[in-house]
Design a protein around this motif. Structure first.
Motif, mmCIF file in Angstrom:
data_model
loop_
_atom_site.group_PDB
_atom_site.id
_atom_site.type_symbol
_atom_site.label_atom_id
_atom_site.label_comp_id
_atom_site.label_asym_id
_atom_site.label_seq_id
_atom_site.Cartn_x
_atom_site.Cartn_y
_atom_site.Cartn_z
ATOM 1 N N LEU A 64 0.833 -1.211 0.000
ATOM 2 C CA LEU A 64 0.000 0.000 0.000
ATOM 3 C C LEU A 64 0.862 1.253 0.000
ATOM 4 C CD1 LEU A 64 -2.760 -1.128 2.505
ATOM 5 C CD2 LEU A 64 -3.132 -0.470 0.120
ATOM 6 N N ASP A 65 1.921 1.238 0.795
ATOM 7 C CA ASP A 65 2.829 2.384 0.864
ATOM 8 C C ASP A 65 3.518 2.612 -0.479
ATOM 9 O OD1 ASP A 65 4.299 4.416 2.546
ATOM 10 O OD2 ASP A 65 6.002 3.183 1.895
ATOM 11 N N ALA A 67 2.426 1.761 -3.445
ATOM 12 C CA ALA A 67 1.438 2.258 -4.413
ATOM 13 C C ALA A 67 1.127 3.729 -4.177
ATOM 14 C CB ALA A 67 0.161 1.424 -4.318
ATOM 15 N N LYS A 68 0.961 4.102 -2.925
ATOM 16 C CA LYS A 68 0.616 5.496 -2.604
ATOM 17 C C LYS A 68 1.748 6.453 -2.945
ATOM 18 C CE LYS A 68 -2.789 4.286 0.859
ATOM 19 N NZ LYS A 68 -3.085 4.026 2.259
ATOM 20 N N ASN A 69 2.992 5.999 -2.822
ATOM 21 C CA ASN A 69 4.140 6.869 -3.053
ATOM 22 C C ASN A 69 4.729 6.763 -4.457
ATOM 23 O OD1 ASN A 69 4.424 8.197 -0.444
ATOM 24 N ND2 ASN A 69 4.816 6.140 0.330
ATOM 25 N N SER A 70 4.170 5.894 -5.282
ATOM 26 C CA SER A 70 4.674 5.731 -6.645
ATOM 27 C C SER A 70 4.223 6.899 -7.522
ATOM 28 C CB SER A 70 4.148 4.425 -7.241
ATOM 29 O OG SER A 70 4.526 4.315 -8.595
ATOM 30 N N LYS A 73 0.734 6.144 -11.636
ATOM 31 C CA LYS A 73 -0.632 5.997 -11.121
ATOM 32 C C LYS A 73 -1.634 5.487 -12.147
ATOM 33 C CE LYS A 73 0.352 7.864 -7.074
ATOM 34 N NZ LYS A 73 0.368 7.132 -5.836
ATOM 35 N N GLN A 99 -7.710 0.824 -2.919
ATOM 36 C CA GLN A 99 -7.194 1.423 -1.681
ATOM 37 C C GLN A 99 -6.185 2.540 -1.942
ATOM 38 O OE1 GLN A 99 -6.313 -1.639 1.459
ATOM 39 N NE2 GLN A 99 -6.963 -3.033 -0.172
ATOM 40 N N THR A 100 -5.957 2.847 -3.205
ATOM 41 C CA THR A 100 -5.025 3.913 -3.579
ATOM 42 C C THR A 100 -5.811 4.903 -4.436
ATOM 43 O OG1 THR A 100 -3.325 2.187 -3.674
ATOM 44 C CG2 THR A 100 -2.708 4.365 -4.464
ATOM 45 N N ASP A 102 -5.680 7.752 -5.981
ATOM 46 C CA ASP A 102 -5.276 8.421 -7.214
ATOM 47 C C ASP A 102 -4.789 7.459 -8.296
ATOM 48 O OD1 ASP A 102 -3.144 7.885 -5.567
ATOM 49 O OD2 ASP A 102 -2.068 9.738 -5.980
ATOM 50 N N VAL A 103 -4.998 6.151 -8.101
ATOM 51 C CA VAL A 103 -4.628 5.151 -9.100
ATOM 52 C C VAL A 103 -5.832 4.835 -9.979
ATOM 53 C CG1 VAL A 103 -4.167 2.673 -9.365
ATOM 54 C CG2 VAL A 103 -2.688 4.057 -7.937
#
Length: 194
Positions: A64-65, A67-70, A73, A99-100, A102-103
Protein backbone atom coordinates in the motif's frame (compact mmCIF):
# COMPACT_ATOMS: atom_id res chain seq x y z
CA UNK A 1 5.59 1.37 -24.99
CA UNK A 2 4.21 4.87 -24.52
CA UNK A 3 0.45 4.98 -25.05
CA UNK A 4 -2.15 7.62 -25.78
CA UNK A 5 -4.23 8.86 -22.83
CA UNK A 6 -7.43 8.41 -24.88
CA UNK A 7 -6.55 4.77 -25.57
CA UNK A 8 -6.07 4.22 -21.83
CA UNK A 9 -9.27 6.07 -20.88
CA UNK A 10 -11.36 3.97 -23.25
CA UNK A 11 -10.25 0.64 -21.76
CA UNK A 12 -12.60 -0.96 -19.22
CA UNK A 13 -12.02 -0.70 -15.49
CA UNK A 14 -11.90 -3.91 -13.46
CA UNK A 15 -15.63 -4.03 -12.62
CA UNK A 16 -16.66 -3.49 -16.24
CA UNK A 17 -14.22 -6.18 -17.40
CA UNK A 18 -15.29 -8.64 -14.68
CA UNK A 19 -19.00 -8.15 -15.41
CA UNK A 20 -18.28 -8.60 -19.14
CA UNK A 21 -16.54 -11.92 -18.45
CA UNK A 22 -19.41 -13.11 -16.25
CA UNK A 23 -21.91 -12.19 -18.97
CA UNK A 24 -19.88 -13.96 -21.65
CA UNK A 25 -19.53 -17.06 -19.49
CA UNK A 26 -23.27 -17.12 -18.79
CA UNK A 27 -23.76 -17.12 -22.57
CA UNK A 28 -21.35 -20.07 -22.93
CA UNK A 29 -18.51 -17.88 -24.24
CA UNK A 30 -15.14 -16.54 -23.22
CA UNK A 31 -12.72 -13.91 -24.53
CA UNK A 32 -10.44 -14.59 -27.49
CA UNK A 33 -10.95 -16.53 -30.71
CA UNK A 34 -10.82 -20.01 -29.13
CA UNK A 35 -14.31 -20.81 -27.84
CA UNK A 36 -13.65 -24.50 -27.11
CA UNK A 37 -15.04 -26.40 -24.13
CA UNK A 38 -11.53 -26.41 -22.63
CA UNK A 39 -11.31 -22.62 -22.77
CA UNK A 40 -14.74 -22.33 -21.15
CA UNK A 41 -13.56 -24.64 -18.36
CA UNK A 42 -10.42 -22.52 -17.88
CA UNK A 43 -12.63 -19.43 -17.73
CA UNK A 44 -14.79 -21.06 -15.06
CA UNK A 45 -11.68 -21.81 -12.97
CA UNK A 46 -10.29 -18.31 -13.45
CA UNK A 47 -13.60 -16.75 -12.40
CA UNK A 48 -13.69 -18.90 -9.26
CA UNK A 49 -10.12 -17.85 -8.39
CA UNK A 50 -10.95 -14.20 -9.02
CA UNK A 51 -14.04 -14.38 -6.80
CA UNK A 52 -12.06 -16.04 -4.00
CA UNK A 53 -9.24 -13.51 -4.31
CA UNK A 54 -11.61 -10.56 -4.12
CA UNK A 55 -12.95 -11.96 -0.84
CA UNK A 56 -9.71 -13.11 0.78
CA UNK A 57 -6.70 -11.11 -0.48
CA UNK A 58 -5.32 -8.43 1.84
CA UNK A 59 -2.74 -5.86 0.70
CA UNK A 60 0.34 -5.58 2.90
CA UNK A 61 1.26 -2.23 4.47
CA UNK A 62 4.45 -2.20 2.36
CA UNK A 63 2.53 -2.71 -0.87
CA UNK A 64 0.00 0.00 0.00
CA UNK A 65 2.83 2.38 0.86
CA UNK A 66 4.64 1.65 -2.42
CA UNK A 67 1.44 2.26 -4.41
CA UNK A 68 0.62 5.50 -2.60
CA UNK A 69 4.14 6.87 -3.05
CA UNK A 70 4.67 5.73 -6.65
CA UNK A 71 4.70 8.32 -9.43
CA UNK A 72 3.12 5.68 -11.70
CA UNK A 73 -0.63 6.00 -11.12
CA UNK A 74 -2.08 4.72 -14.42
CA UNK A 75 -2.15 0.93 -14.27
CA UNK A 76 -2.83 -1.50 -17.09
CA UNK A 77 -3.31 -5.26 -16.88
CA UNK A 78 -3.24 -7.25 -20.13
CA UNK A 79 -5.17 -10.51 -19.82
CA UNK A 80 -7.83 -12.91 -21.11
CA UNK A 81 -10.81 -14.37 -19.25
CA UNK A 82 -9.47 -17.94 -19.48
CA UNK A 83 -6.05 -17.16 -18.00
CA UNK A 84 -5.54 -19.18 -14.83
CA UNK A 85 -2.69 -17.00 -13.59
CA UNK A 86 -4.87 -13.91 -14.01
CA UNK A 87 -7.49 -15.33 -11.66
CA UNK A 88 -4.77 -15.58 -9.00
CA UNK A 89 -3.23 -12.16 -9.68
CA UNK A 90 -5.68 -9.54 -10.95
CA UNK A 91 -7.82 -9.42 -7.76
CA UNK A 92 -4.79 -8.09 -5.88
CA UNK A 93 -4.29 -5.27 -8.42
CA UNK A 94 -7.98 -4.39 -8.18
CA UNK A 95 -7.97 -4.33 -4.35
CA UNK A 96 -4.74 -2.32 -4.32
CA UNK A 97 -6.11 0.22 -6.81
CA UNK A 98 -9.30 0.54 -4.72
CA UNK A 99 -7.19 1.42 -1.68
CA UNK A 100 -5.03 3.91 -3.58
CA UNK A 101 -7.39 6.79 -4.48
CA UNK A 102 -5.28 8.42 -7.21
CA UNK A 103 -4.63 5.15 -9.10
CA UNK A 104 -6.61 4.27 -12.23
CA UNK A 105 -6.65 0.57 -13.14
CA UNK A 106 -7.64 -0.50 -16.65
CA UNK A 107 -7.90 -3.97 -18.14
CA UNK A 108 -6.95 -4.79 -21.74
CA UNK A 109 -7.95 -8.04 -23.45
CA UNK A 110 -4.80 -9.33 -25.11
CA UNK A 111 -6.18 -10.68 -28.36
CA UNK A 112 -8.13 -7.49 -29.05
CA UNK A 113 -4.86 -5.51 -29.13
CA UNK A 114 -2.20 -7.71 -30.83
CA UNK A 115 0.12 -4.83 -31.75
CA UNK A 116 0.18 -3.57 -28.17
CA UNK A 117 0.87 -7.09 -26.88
CA UNK A 118 3.92 -7.39 -29.14
CA UNK A 119 5.65 -4.90 -26.81
CA UNK A 120 5.26 -7.18 -23.79
CA UNK A 121 6.33 -10.64 -24.93
CA UNK A 122 7.92 -13.09 -22.49
CA UNK A 123 10.61 -15.18 -24.19
CA UNK A 124 8.81 -14.51 -27.47
CA UNK A 125 5.42 -15.67 -26.13
CA UNK A 126 2.25 -13.67 -25.48
CA UNK A 127 2.18 -14.76 -21.84
CA UNK A 128 -0.33 -13.05 -19.55
CA UNK A 129 -1.20 -11.35 -17.32
CA UNK A 130 1.12 -8.41 -17.85
CA UNK A 131 1.06 -5.41 -15.50
CA UNK A 132 2.27 -2.02 -16.70
CA UNK A 133 2.32 1.12 -14.56
CA UNK A 134 2.45 4.41 -16.47
CA UNK A 135 3.33 7.89 -15.28
CA UNK A 136 1.19 10.98 -16.03
CA UNK A 137 2.64 11.13 -19.56
CA UNK A 138 1.74 7.46 -20.13
CA UNK A 139 5.35 6.41 -20.35
CA UNK A 140 6.10 3.04 -18.72
CA UNK A 141 9.36 2.36 -16.95
CA UNK A 142 9.09 -1.41 -17.39
CA UNK A 143 6.48 -4.13 -17.01
CA UNK A 144 5.80 -7.01 -14.65
CA UNK A 145 4.51 -10.47 -15.48
CA UNK A 146 3.26 -12.88 -16.43
CA UNK A 147 3.50 -14.39 -12.94
CA UNK A 148 5.66 -14.24 -9.78
CA UNK A 149 9.23 -15.42 -10.40
CA UNK A 150 9.00 -18.76 -8.52
CA UNK A 151 5.83 -19.63 -10.45
CA UNK A 152 7.46 -18.53 -13.73
CA UNK A 153 10.48 -20.71 -12.93
CA UNK A 154 8.15 -23.69 -12.43
CA UNK A 155 6.46 -23.01 -15.78
CA UNK A 156 9.72 -22.62 -17.69
CA UNK A 157 11.27 -25.69 -16.05
CA UNK A 158 8.28 -27.83 -17.02
CA UNK A 159 8.38 -26.47 -20.59
CA UNK A 160 12.07 -27.29 -21.00
CA UNK A 161 11.88 -30.66 -19.25
CA UNK A 162 8.26 -31.78 -18.89
CA UNK A 163 7.80 -33.86 -15.75
CA UNK A 164 3.99 -33.80 -15.70
CA UNK A 165 1.02 -33.68 -18.01
CA UNK A 166 -0.46 -30.23 -18.66
CA UNK A 167 -3.39 -31.01 -16.34
CA UNK A 168 -1.15 -32.21 -13.49
CA UNK A 169 1.17 -29.26 -13.93
CA UNK A 170 -1.78 -26.81 -13.82
CA UNK A 171 -2.84 -28.37 -10.50
CA UNK A 172 0.72 -28.09 -9.19
CA UNK A 173 0.95 -24.43 -10.22
CA UNK A 174 -2.40 -23.65 -8.59
CA UNK A 175 -1.16 -25.32 -5.39
CA UNK A 176 1.85 -22.98 -5.46
CA UNK A 177 -0.49 -19.96 -5.67
CA UNK A 178 -2.63 -21.24 -2.80
CA UNK A 179 0.35 -21.88 -0.55
CA UNK A 180 2.04 -18.58 -1.40
CA UNK A 181 -1.13 -16.55 -0.59
CA UNK A 182 0.06 -13.61 -2.79
CA UNK A 183 3.14 -13.07 -0.57
CA UNK A 184 5.63 -13.26 -3.46
CA UNK A 185 3.34 -11.28 -5.77
CA UNK A 186 3.01 -8.50 -3.20
CA UNK A 187 6.78 -8.32 -2.65
CA UNK A 188 7.47 -8.18 -6.40
CA UNK A 189 4.86 -5.49 -7.05
CA UNK A 190 6.13 -3.49 -4.07
CA UNK A 191 9.60 -3.48 -5.62
CA UNK A 192 8.20 -2.71 -9.07
CA UNK A 193 6.26 0.32 -7.84
CA UNK A 194 9.24 1.65 -5.88
Amino acid sequence: MKIDSNFFSNLPDFNTYYNHILQLFNEGKTTGPNQSEAMLNYTKLSLARTKRGLKTFKCSAELLDAAKNSSKKNWLVITEAWCGDAGNIIPLFHLLAEQTPDVTLKIMIRDEHPIMMENYLTNGAKSIPIFVAYDDEFTPVQHWGPRPKPAQDLVMSNKVNPQMSYEDFAISLQKWYQEDKTETLQKEITEYLR
